[in-house]
Write an enzyme that holds these catalytic residues in place. Structure first.
Site, mmCIF file in Angstrom:
data_model
loop_
_atom_site.group_PDB
_atom_site.id
_atom_site.type_symbol
_atom_site.label_atom_id
_atom_site.label_comp_id
_atom_site.label_asym_id
_atom_site.label_seq_id
_atom_site.Cartn_x
_atom_site.Cartn_y
_atom_site.Cartn_z
ATOM 1 N N GLN A 262 2.902 9.919 1.975
ATOM 2 C CA GLN A 262 4.259 9.347 1.979
ATOM 3 C C GLN A 262 5.116 9.839 0.823
ATOM 4 O O GLN A 262 6.333 9.701 0.843
ATOM 5 C CB GLN A 262 4.189 7.816 1.926
ATOM 6 C CG GLN A 262 3.601 7.181 3.174
ATOM 7 C CD GLN A 262 3.491 5.683 3.012
ATOM 8 O OE1 GLN A 262 2.529 5.183 2.455
ATOM 9 N NE2 GLN A 262 4.480 4.946 3.489
ATOM 10 N N HIS B 55 -4.061 1.303 8.018
ATOM 11 C CA HIS B 55 -2.694 1.847 8.028
ATOM 12 C C HIS B 55 -2.589 3.032 7.057
ATOM 13 O O HIS B 55 -2.026 4.084 7.392
ATOM 14 C CB HIS B 55 -1.738 0.708 7.653
ATOM 15 C CG HIS B 55 -0.289 1.084 7.506
ATOM 16 N ND1 HIS B 55 0.694 0.593 8.345
ATOM 17 C CD2 HIS B 55 0.356 1.875 6.609
ATOM 18 C CE1 HIS B 55 1.866 1.084 7.963
ATOM 19 N NE2 HIS B 55 1.691 1.862 6.908
ATOM 20 N N GLU B 56 -3.143 2.867 5.847
ATOM 21 C CA GLU B 56 -3.053 3.945 4.842
ATOM 22 C C GLU B 56 -3.921 5.145 5.222
ATOM 23 O O GLU B 56 -3.525 6.299 5.008
ATOM 24 C CB GLU B 56 -3.466 3.427 3.455
ATOM 25 C CG GLU B 56 -2.697 2.218 2.929
ATOM 26 C CD GLU B 56 -1.193 2.339 3.024
ATOM 27 O OE1 GLU B 56 -0.670 3.465 3.116
ATOM 28 O OE2 GLU B 56 -0.530 1.281 3.048
ATOM 29 N N CYS C 190 6.306 -0.411 7.386
ATOM 30 C CA CYS C 190 5.914 0.791 6.656
ATOM 31 C C CYS C 190 7.071 1.220 5.768
ATOM 32 O O CYS C 190 8.227 1.237 6.206
ATOM 33 C CB CYS C 190 5.561 1.911 7.638
ATOM 34 S SG CYS C 190 5.040 3.444 6.838
ATOM 35 N N LEU C 191 6.759 1.583 4.544
ATOM 36 C CA LEU C 191 7.807 2.039 3.618
ATOM 37 C C LEU C 191 8.472 3.324 4.123
ATOM 38 O O LEU C 191 9.582 3.647 3.708
ATOM 39 C CB LEU C 191 7.217 2.269 2.219
ATOM 40 C CG LEU C 191 6.716 1.002 1.502
ATOM 41 C CD1 LEU C 191 5.979 1.380 0.216
ATOM 42 C CD2 LEU C 191 7.865 0.052 1.210
ATOM 43 N N HIS D 167 -2.084 7.321 7.551
ATOM 44 C CA HIS D 167 -1.109 8.198 6.874
ATOM 45 C C HIS D 167 -1.762 9.503 6.420
ATOM 46 O O HIS D 167 -1.170 10.580 6.535
ATOM 47 C CB HIS D 167 -0.523 7.513 5.638
ATOM 48 C CG HIS D 167 0.649 6.604 5.908
ATOM 49 N ND1 HIS D 167 1.804 7.027 6.524
ATOM 50 C CD2 HIS D 167 0.845 5.292 5.606
ATOM 51 C CE1 HIS D 167 2.674 6.011 6.597
ATOM 52 N NE2 HIS D 167 2.111 4.939 6.053
ATOM 53 N N GLY E 217 0.839 -1.199 0.000
ATOM 54 C CA GLY E 217 0.000 0.000 0.000
ATOM 55 C C GLY E 217 0.869 1.241 0.000
ATOM 56 O O GLY E 217 2.067 1.168 0.322
HETATM 57 O O1 GNR Z 1 4.202 -2.662 2.502
HETATM 58 C C1 GNR Z 1 3.586 -2.537 3.572
HETATM 59 N N1 GNR Z 1 3.325 -3.634 4.323
HETATM 60 C C2 GNR Z 1 2.477 -3.638 5.415
HETATM 61 C C3 GNR Z 1 2.486 -4.750 6.236
HETATM 62 C C4 GNR Z 1 1.666 -4.815 7.338
HETATM 63 C C5 GNR Z 1 0.806 -3.769 7.613
HETATM 64 C C6 GNR Z 1 0.795 -2.641 6.812
HETATM 65 C C7 GNR Z 1 1.626 -2.576 5.713
HETATM 66 S S1 GNR Z 1 1.571 -1.190 4.682
HETATM 67 C C8 GNR Z 1 3.206 -1.194 4.033
HETATM 68 C C9 GNR Z 1 3.353 -0.135 2.960
HETATM 69 C C10 GNR Z 1 3.170 1.229 3.578
HETATM 70 O O2 GNR Z 1 3.975 1.745 4.295
HETATM 71 N N2 GNR Z 1 2.042 1.835 3.361
HETATM 72 O O3 GNR Z 1 1.791 3.008 3.935
HETATM 73 NI NI NI Z 2 3.006 3.050 5.753
#
Ligand code: GNR
Ligand code: NI
Length: 178
Positions: free
Chosen positions: A51, A133-134, A91-92, A137, A46
């Protein structure tokens, strides 16, 4: 098409709140397309516009193993949250760091797709986690905000030794799992 730079924690721009997209036009579709390219290149499931330093409510997701189920969420709104489940997240924007986070187990959201059509999506498992999670952000919130004070302190120490801006994402990934 272009790869976008992903901001790394603790960049203050990750704290900015995204505003709703006013109209889903070609300029928005260009952003969506660049975000998918950036997400697939970074091997993420995601990516939120925040980001990549774009303060608009745009999310791209693909949790499929074949990477052939792209989902675009514009102006997402939670309809219902149910249950509770703990899952290990990464998270990236915090590369190399993984921790358990407790979130709702099931989520129903409403969002526009890349054509501007309103859609309702019911999700569970990894997709439900990823959507939450997104959406965090877009509000300037990161998964590390859910950490206990002890884990937060450990993350801070680790970053002081090895700031993310100077380290690669594969660096030291699970070494502090103690
Ligand atoms: O790549 C991602 N893997 C992930 C694994 C577990 C819970 C959430 C994520 S999201 C993350 C990519 C990202 O940072 N999206 O904002
Ligand atoms: Ni993230």
């Amino acid at each position: 098409m272009a790869l976008l730079d992903i901001l790394h924690f603790p960049d203050p721009r990750l704290r900015l709140k995204a505003v709703p997209v006013v109209s889903v036009d070609d300029s928005v579709r260009d952003i969506v397309s660049d975000m998918f390219e950036t997400m697939y290149d970074a091997l993420g499931i995601g990516l939120a516009a925040t980001q990549v330093n774009i303060q608009q409510q745009i999310i791209v997701i693909d949790v499929s193993s074949e990477k052939d189920e792209p989902i675009c969420l514009i102006n997402p709104q939670i309809q219902t949250l149910e249950g509770s489940e703990e899952m290990q997240e990464g998270c990236l924007s915090v590369p190399g760091y993984f921790e358990n986070v407790t979130r709702a187990e099931r989520v129903v959201i409403e969002a526009l797709d890349e054509t501007g059509t309103k859609r309702e999506i019911a999700a569970d498992e990894l997709l439900a986690v990823c959507i939450q999670h997104e959406m965090d952000h877009l509000e300037g919130k990161l998964f590390v905000d859910y950490l206990s004070p002890l884990k937060r302190q450990r993350l801070k120490k680790k970053l002081e030794k090895n700031p993310l801006s100077k380290s690669s994402s594969s660096n030291d990934s699970h070494s502090d799992a103690s």
